[in-house]
Design an enzyme around this catalytic site. Structure first.
Site, PDB file in Angstrom:
ATOM      1  N   ASP A  71       1.226  -0.674  -0.018  1.00  0.00           N
ATOM      2  CA  ASP A  71       0.125   0.093  -0.124  1.00  0.00           C
ATOM      3  C   ASP A  71       1.263   1.079  -0.111  1.00  0.00           C
ATOM      4  O   ASP A  71       2.280   0.807  -0.345  1.00  0.00           O
ATOM      5  CB  ASP A  71      -0.892   0.073   1.698  1.00  0.00           C
ATOM      6  N   SER A  83     -11.251  -0.618  -1.421  1.00  0.00           N
ATOM      7  CA  SER A  83     -10.344  -0.522  -0.398  1.00  0.00           C
ATOM      8  C   SER A  83     -10.136  -0.355   1.421  1.00  0.00           C
ATOM      9  O   SER A  83      -9.686  -1.139   1.789  1.00  0.00           O
ATOM     10  CB  SER A  83      -9.319   0.776  -0.702  1.00  0.00           C
ATOM     11  N   HIS A 108      -3.584   6.227   3.925  1.00  0.00           N
ATOM     12  CA  HIS A 108      -3.738   4.790   3.208  1.00  0.00           C
ATOM     13  C   HIS A 108      -3.864   3.412   4.101  1.00  0.00           C
ATOM     14  O   HIS A 108      -4.502   2.916   4.177  1.00  0.00           O
ATOM     15  CB  HIS A 108      -3.896   5.140   1.849  1.00  0.00           C
TER      16      HIS A 108
END
Length: 803
Positions: free
Chosen positions: A186, A531, A230
């Protein structure tokens, strides 16, 4: 807005274009325009320029994983020798070439930077199998901005999603993911976060953006782009163990930073992250990232397939381009990895009335206490422009409701700004005639939407001094778990596979984030997107792996799919297979599964005959994991007239053995209309349903979009432009039409025939209808493609500038 305009502007053009590609193709057009020159390409690469580009080179020599699967001997030294031979030849013959990354575990080859027009030299090497573009990948979250939460607003009970899928029940049995390694591929992870630091050992992973062993998020102030959070949010959903508890709170985490500033990265780093995760002994890997290319053989999808064969359960997000079919992207289109769609947890849908505003409706919001607090309360209304941060400056919104106009920024951003200003609710009205159709989930304050007419009337009353209103809210409908509209759908191009494989909660997911504030660096936020759904499944896979340490990735995948909960929409209708996959995961059912049916879903592909019957057969395996012999009964169904399905109706399988069953589908060409049809293989044992296996078939040419994207960029010389478009399976006819900023037709940029599949590039001189120069201004371009009797069109997302 633009999608609706396309729908109304195109019919006359489409009709004429399908009849001819001459002057009838569009209003005021001329015969085919010679100024539109097609560039020779391979994949997403324009090989007509000397511009430096990076490509992924795949060799014919098998990777370690592929050779192992095929039962062939392979060594790192042999792979290194073969790579060296190809690299040496490439560097000798190619000008200004440079080798970047090398791969051997799940992908055989290397990445290389070189002038694009030198790529044919690579393709001529007999040891090269394929050359892939180094495409850009992004995080699969619905919006870039968090709803940031204060610490005192967060509690272990606040996040309902992990308990909902059964994580808490698994913990009670001692299954917390302990001893299982989960790789987070990620944007990096803030591994010092109090809720995550217990999940990391001394070795944290690797940073493929900065090439070091410190895979942290991009900080604020990085000159290369925006800060990120994220990966930390994803990691928290998998395994946070503090104020927030993830699905597998005792799992060991490894972080691989492959997406850099702004949350974007490239193929070469994503593959490198997958390779390193396998080499570091990961049991599970999560990739909450993707691009818009619906293709099962994209380089990253291939790498994930081989990672699964190496014993790593690969989980990836399905994309956020729904709700239409064919919107799944790579690597969600992978054949073997578990692709995940996003759901909204059960909630009450509210109706609202206030004043004389008959168009009033409630936007998606799931915190009922906030809605109840607003109900029947006389509240002051404050106009705040279009809801940008500056519109709230100098205004007292504490305990009041903001009134804003649609436009410029996303609905969720307007709500965030209202909440930060102290508002307890928001009214948003349309900026075009009529009501707001969108029902956006994830609003940070209760939000009421109005038509433009009602909104203008309300603003007039506010300006006249009428500043208060009372909102009457009531439950209109109680909704079960729903598929999120944004969640991408299948099928996958070429393989026609059903995607996603399963679904999981992905709306309003509370998890860990870095704040990038040195005074208070560790925080919590709410995000939404596939996600956020994918790490629920990765965490579930870790819990299942602890409970069933001998299970392979294929067995874990089968257990999750076989035991998933079938979802129905607001009207009680079952969601299509390509919306929900096998359904929403349930951890405890997967752990307790003692019969595994594989594959967990299946596509029979296309049936193209014009006459007679066409038959296809598939073999499914049933694994009896129990200590007793079991008798299984099977039923088969399809939803189309003229489709006959039959197969093994009963099979007895001894304890700890695997049996096979056959399912045959026959399509009568005379009786079946063209289209996509769904079926189900239902497996029962002892009166209990063991699995419902989704199946699919397509009669005649599939209805995939003939064109999925278009972009217009500046060309190599002033006054020229380059058009980029993606054709999933090529096009017999392709046209580009230009519209002004009001979306009125201006002219034809060009028409072309017999285009190859994949990304295609065209040079354009900025003129329409052959020789008419466009005046300076903003324009949109529409791509129209026809192939095998079907057509599609797509408009540029943003206007381009003619100077």
């Amino acid at each position: 807005m633009k999608k609706g305009i396309i729908r109304y502007l195109l019919p006359a053009f489409v009709l004429s274009f399908t009849l001819s590609t001459s002057s009838q193709a569009a209003p005021a057009s001329k015969p085919q325009t010679p100024d539109l020159e097609k560039a020779e390409v391979f994949g997403d690469i324009d090989m007509t320029t000397g511009k430096q580009t990076t490509v992924i080179v795949e060799l014919k020599e098998k990777s370690l994983a592929e050779a192992k699967e095929l039962g062939k001997a392979q060594t790192k030294s042999k792979l290194k020798s073969e790579r060296s031979k190809v690299k040496k030849k490439a560097l000798k013959t190619i000008k200004h070439g440079k080798i970047n990354r090398e791969y051997e575990q799940v992908f055989s080859g290397f990445s290389m930077k070189l002038p694009a027009n030198e790529i044919p030299k690579l393709l001529s090497d007999q040891d090269v199998k394929a050359v892939y573009p180094n495409v850009t990948y992004h995080t699969d979250q619905l919006k870039d901005k968090d709803i940031t939460l204060s610490k005192d607003a967060v509690s272990p009970q606040m996040d309902d999603s992990a308990p909902y899928i059964g994580a808490n029940d698994a913990w009670k049995l001692g299954y917390t993911g302990k001893g299982v390694k989960v790789a987070i591929i990620d944007t990096g992870v803030e591994y010092k976060h109090p809720d995550l630091k217990k999940n990391f050992g001394q070795y944290k992973g690797y940073d493929f953006v900065d090439n070091d062993y410190d895979p942290e998020e991009t900080p604020s102030g990085d000159p290369r782009g925006a800060s990120t959070d994220h990966g930390t949010h994803v990691a928290g959903t998998v395994a946070a163990n503090g104020t927030i508890k993830g699905v597998a709170p005792d799992a060991t985490l490894l972080a691989y930073r492959v997406l850099g500033p702004g949350g974007s990265g490239t193929t070469e780093n994503v593959i490198a992250g997958i390779e390193r995760a396998v080499q570091d002994g990961a049991d599970v890997m999560n990739l909450s990232l993707g691009n818009s290319v619906n293709n099962p053989d994209w380089a990253t999808s291939t790498a994930l397939d081989w990672a699964m064969s190496e014993g790593v359960t690969a989980v990836t997000s399905n994309g956020n381009s729904g709700p239409n079919n064919w919107t799944v992207g790579s690597p969600g289109a992978s054949r073997e990895a578990i692709s995940v769609g996003a759901t909204q947890l059960p909630l009450n849908e509210y109706a609202v009335s206030f004043g004389s505003y008959s168009s009033a409706k409630v936007m998606g919001y799931n915190k009922e206490d906030d809605i109840k607090a607003l109900n029947k309360k006389e509240t002051e209304l404050i106009e705040a422009g279009i809801g940008e941060q500056k519109d709230f400056e100098g205004k007292d919104l504490k305990g009041k409701v903001a009134v804003v106009k649609r436009g410029s920024i996303a609905f969720v951003d307007k709500a965030d700004n209202a909440k930060k200003a102290g508002a307890i609710g928001m009214v948003v009205y349309n900026n075009a005639p009529g009501e707001i159709e969108a029902n956006v989930p994830g609003m940070s304050v209760p939000t009421v939407k109005l038509s433009s007419e009602d909104g203008e009337k309300l603003v007039s009353q506010l300006k006249a001094g009428g500043t208060k209103a009372t909102f009457h809210l009531s439950v209109a409908k109680s909704l079960t778990e729903q598929m999120a509209d944004f969640s991408s759908r299948g099928p996958v191009m070429d393989t026609w596979m059903i995607k996603p494989d399963v679904s999981a909660p992905g709306v309003n997911i509370v998890s860990t984030i870095p704040t990038h504030d040195p005074a208070d660096p560790y925080g919590y936020g709410s995000k939404q997107g596939t996600s956020m759904a994918s790490p629920h499944v990765a965490g579930a896979a870790a819990v299942i792996k602890q409970a069933k340490p001998k299970w392979s990735p294929e067995q874990i995948k089968a257990a999750l799919m076989n035991t998933a909960e079938t979802l129905t929409d607001a009207d009680g209708d079952v969601y299509p297979h390509n919306a929900q996959g096998a359904g929403s995961i349930r951890i405890m059912k997967a752990i307790k599964a003692d019969s595994l049916v594989a594959p967990g879903s299946y596509s029979y592909g296309t049936f193209m005959k014009d006459k007679g019957n066409e038959t296809k057969k598939e073999t499914f395996t049933i694994e009896n994991q129990s200590s007793i012999r079991k008798s299984y009964q099977l039923e088969y169904s399809f939803n189309g007239t003229g489709i006959t399905v039959s197969g093994t109706d009963r099979v007895v399988i001894p304890a700890h053995q695997t049996g096979k069953v056959n399912a045959k589908v026959k399509v009568n060409a005379k009786k079946v209309k063209a289209g996509t049809y769904e079926g189900t293989v239902t497996v029962r044992e002892g009166g209990k349903t063991v699995a419902k296996v989704p199946t699919l078939l397509i009669v005649k040419e599939p209805d995939y979009p003939r064109v999925t994207s278009i972009d217009v960029q500046d060309g190599t010389t002033q006054g020229t432009y380059q058009i980029e478009t993606y054709l999933p399976a090529g096009a017999e006819e392709l046209a580009f039409l230009v519209y002004d900023s009001n979306l009125d037709f201006v002219g034809q940029a060009g028409i072309y025939k017999k285009q190859d599949k994949g990304y295609q590039y065209f040079d354009w001189n900025g003129k329409v209808n052959g020789d008419t120069a466009l005046p300076a201004g903003e324009y949109y371009m529409l791509a129209y493609a026809a192939n095998k009797g079907k057509s599609s069109q797509v408009l540029t997302e943003k206007p381009f500038i003619i100077e």
